[in-house]
Design an enzyme around this catalytic site. Sequence first.
Site, PDB file in Angstrom:
ATOM      1  N   ARG A  46      37.273  -3.525  21.366  1.00 60.02           N
ATOM      2  CA  ARG A  46      35.885  -3.637  21.863  1.00 60.02           C
ATOM      3  C   ARG A  46      35.502  -2.421  22.714  1.00 60.02           C
ATOM      4  O   ARG A  46      34.819  -2.550  23.730  1.00 60.02           O
ATOM      5  CB  ARG A  46      35.693  -4.908  22.706  1.00 60.02           C
ATOM      6  CG  ARG A  46      35.867  -6.207  21.965  1.00 60.02           C
ATOM      7  CD  ARG A  46      34.767  -6.400  20.932  1.00 60.02           C
ATOM      8  NE  ARG A  46      34.741  -7.759  20.420  1.00 60.02           N
ATOM      9  CZ  ARG A  46      35.517  -8.206  19.422  1.00 60.02           C
ATOM     10  NH1 ARG A  46      36.378  -7.408  18.828  1.00 60.02           N
ATOM     11  NH2 ARG A  46      35.403  -9.453  19.012  1.00 60.02           N
ATOM     12  N   SER A  70      31.349 -14.202  21.875  1.00 55.31           N
ATOM     13  CA  SER A  70      32.379 -14.250  22.919  1.00 55.31           C
ATOM     14  C   SER A  70      31.802 -13.649  24.190  1.00 55.31           C
ATOM     15  O   SER A  70      31.297 -12.528  24.171  1.00 55.31           O
ATOM     16  CB  SER A  70      33.588 -13.402  22.529  1.00 55.31           C
ATOM     17  OG  SER A  70      34.186 -13.886  21.368  1.00 55.31           O
ATOM     18  N   GLU A  77      32.760  -9.372  27.957  1.00 57.57           N
ATOM     19  CA  GLU A  77      32.492  -8.477  26.829  1.00 57.57           C
ATOM     20  C   GLU A  77      30.994  -8.155  26.829  1.00 57.57           C
ATOM     21  O   GLU A  77      30.564  -7.074  26.442  1.00 57.57           O
ATOM     22  CB  GLU A  77      32.882  -9.187  25.522  1.00 57.57           C
ATOM     23  CG  GLU A  77      32.644  -8.342  24.304  1.00 57.57           C
ATOM     24  CD  GLU A  77      32.767  -9.117  22.989  1.00 57.57           C
ATOM     25  OE1 GLU A  77      33.847  -9.627  22.690  1.00 57.57           O
ATOM     26  OE2 GLU A  77      31.756  -9.185  22.266  1.00 57.57           O
TER      27      GLU A  77
HETATM   28  N1  EPU Z   1      41.436 -21.166  21.427  1.00 55.96           N
HETATM   29  C1  EPU Z   1      41.588 -22.343  22.092  1.00 55.96           C
HETATM   30  N2  EPU Z   1      40.476 -22.932  22.604  1.00 55.96           N
HETATM   31  C2  EPU Z   1      39.237 -22.389  22.472  1.00 55.96           C
HETATM   32  C3  EPU Z   1      39.096 -21.170  21.790  1.00 55.96           C
HETATM   33  C4  EPU Z   1      40.216 -20.576  21.264  1.00 55.96           C
HETATM   34  O1  EPU Z   1      42.684 -22.880  22.223  1.00 55.96           O
HETATM   35  O2  EPU Z   1      38.290 -22.992  22.972  1.00 55.96           O
HETATM   36  C5  EPU Z   1      42.612 -20.553  20.796  1.00 55.96           C
HETATM   37  C6  EPU Z   1      42.526 -20.739  19.293  1.00 55.96           C
HETATM   38  O3  EPU Z   1      43.093 -21.918  18.855  1.00 55.96           O
HETATM   39  C7  EPU Z   1      43.263 -19.535  18.770  1.00 55.96           C
HETATM   40  C8  EPU Z   1      43.030 -18.497  19.834  1.00 55.96           C
HETATM   41  O4  EPU Z   1      42.614 -19.175  20.996  1.00 55.96           O
HETATM   42  O5  EPU Z   1      44.647 -19.818  18.679  1.00 55.96           O
HETATM   43  C9  EPU Z   1      42.009 -17.450  19.424  1.00 55.96           C
HETATM   44  O6  EPU Z   1      40.782 -18.073  19.109  1.00 55.96           O
HETATM   45  P1  EPU Z   1      39.828 -17.541  17.938  1.00 55.96           P
HETATM   46  O7  EPU Z   1      40.604 -17.359  16.708  1.00 55.96           O
HETATM   47  O8  EPU Z   1      38.647 -18.433  17.890  1.00 55.96           O
HETATM   48  O9  EPU Z   1      39.437 -16.088  18.400  1.00 55.96           O
HETATM   49  P2  EPU Z   1      39.075 -15.465  19.811  1.00 55.96           P
HETATM   50  O10 EPU Z   1      40.181 -14.597  20.270  1.00 55.96           O
HETATM   51  O11 EPU Z   1      38.629 -16.547  20.728  1.00 55.96           O
HETATM   52  C10 EPU Z   1      38.045 -13.292  18.796  1.00 55.96           C
HETATM   53  C11 EPU Z   1      36.790 -12.479  18.941  1.00 55.96           C
HETATM   54  C12 EPU Z   1      35.642 -13.137  18.188  1.00 55.96           C
HETATM   55  C13 EPU Z   1      36.041 -13.250  16.721  1.00 55.96           C
HETATM   56  C14 EPU Z   1      37.313 -14.103  16.648  1.00 55.96           C
HETATM   57  C15 EPU Z   1      37.833 -14.250  15.236  1.00 55.96           C
HETATM   58  C16 EPU Z   1      36.950 -11.405  21.101  1.00 55.96           C
HETATM   59  C17 EPU Z   1      36.416 -11.303  22.475  1.00 55.96           C
HETATM   60  N3  EPU Z   1      36.435 -12.358  20.345  1.00 55.96           N
HETATM   61  O12 EPU Z   1      37.812 -14.547  19.438  1.00 55.96           O
HETATM   62  O13 EPU Z   1      34.516 -12.267  18.280  1.00 55.96           O
HETATM   63  O14 EPU Z   1      35.015 -13.838  15.949  1.00 55.96           O
HETATM   64  O15 EPU Z   1      38.358 -13.470  17.425  1.00 55.96           O
HETATM   65  O16 EPU Z   1      38.473 -13.097  14.857  1.00 55.96           O
HETATM   66  O17 EPU Z   1      37.823 -10.621  20.738  1.00 55.96           O
HETATM   67  C18 EPU Z   1      32.575 -11.816  19.570  1.00 55.96           C
HETATM   68  O18 EPU Z   1      33.132 -10.774  19.932  1.00 55.96           O
HETATM   69  O19 EPU Z   1      31.409 -12.119  19.943  1.00 55.96           O
HETATM   70  C19 EPU Z   1      33.299 -12.753  18.713  1.00 55.96           C
HETATM   71  C20 EPU Z   1      32.806 -13.936  18.383  1.00 55.96           C
END
Ligand code: EPU
Length: 334
Positions: free
Chosen positions: A163, A234, A330
């Site tokens: 990012r 996010s 972010e």
């Molecule tokens: N998780 C939880 N609880 C939650 C949310 C997530 O336990 O409420 C756990 C999930 O089970 C998973 C892990 O955390 O094991 C990661 O969650 P997720 O796959 O949803 O991805 P993220 O790291 O929360 C990032 C990006 C998103 C992108 C997703 C999918 C960032 C800041 N965010 O989210 O990007 O869509 O991966 O690749 O890196 C954005 O930047 O606006 C955005 C939506």
Amino acid sequence: MLHSDFSLLQYNTFGIDEQAKFFFSFSDKQELAAFLKNEFRKDLPYFVLGGGSNILLTKPFEGTVIHPENKGISITEERSNDVFVAVAAGEVWDDFVQWAVSNNLHGVENLSYIPGCVGASPVQNIGAYGSEAKDAIYRVVCMAVEDQQERVFSNEECRFGYRDSVFKHEEAGKYIVTEVVFKLQKNAPFNLGYGSLRNSIDESTATLQIVRDTIIAIRKEKLPDPKEIGSAGSFFKNPVVPTEQAEQLKQSFPDMVTYPAPDGKTKIAAGWLIDSLGLKGFRIGGAQVHPKQALVLTNTGGATATDVTNLASHVRTKVSDTYGLTIEPEVIYL
Ligand code: EPU
């Protein structure tokens, strides 16, 4: 086109109603250059606003908001398997992804349905489902604010990170992205390693359109649709820490979700941290931690920027108290 005392309500996905003193949209480079030369503009601060999907408006903006509306997607060159595609900054990101998928070009399909415009994609190196814009960006064409000269940044010169890019650091505020050139592939393996994708797609029958449709379905399930519920995706970045620190934390919290990151570091899922503290659904005023994805803060209706910033501070304090980790927004506060 220049407007004054302009409401930004339609230009931020959080749905916050703040005004900009001036709002300037450009349809081509000539129009942008003419505006930047203008003496009156030089005395005012300015801010480039694309789709407004990653900002929180906290007060009226006493300067000029510059908004790209230039359009165009064209293939500029083909070199065996590689296809170079120039995309105007004002194109809607997901329209470009659909265009690439329809033209059987690989490279951006995992970034389906990310809101915002193409010009923002290099600035914060958008990413999802194991892909980042940096993997497909070949070069970034900009106009220098100072002298309106064109400056082209190669992929390396953009110094992309998670990012992150040079446009958030040394070069912040000096350039306006007018076009991004992508290097896509006619044939390439699909990138289906990411947990929720691996379980949803059979690699042997996958097509670009299937990958795209699956990602759209996953995103619709977890993330609020900005057309219905205000949010900026996010709200926080996943913290990246030295691997030893992550390993120590895992001893106390074995369920903590982590991923390997470059340079011997480890990325910790901030969504997991927030969720583990029972904060899903927690509200302050009209702002809420999204019940389906704890990393997302939403506007449930009529939220003020103060509601959102108070909620963000509360979440950060709770995470820091329990885990000793700082989670950075972010979202950019304007
Ligand atoms: N998780 C939880 N609880 C939650 C949310 C997530 O336990 O409420 C756990 C999930 O089970 C998973 C892990 O955390 O094991 C990661 O969650 P997720 O796959 O949803 O991805 P993220 O790291 O929360 C990032 C990006 C998103 C992108 C997703 C999918 C960032 C800041 N965010 O989210 O990007 O869509 O991966 O690749 O890196 C954005 O930047 O606006 C955005 C939506």
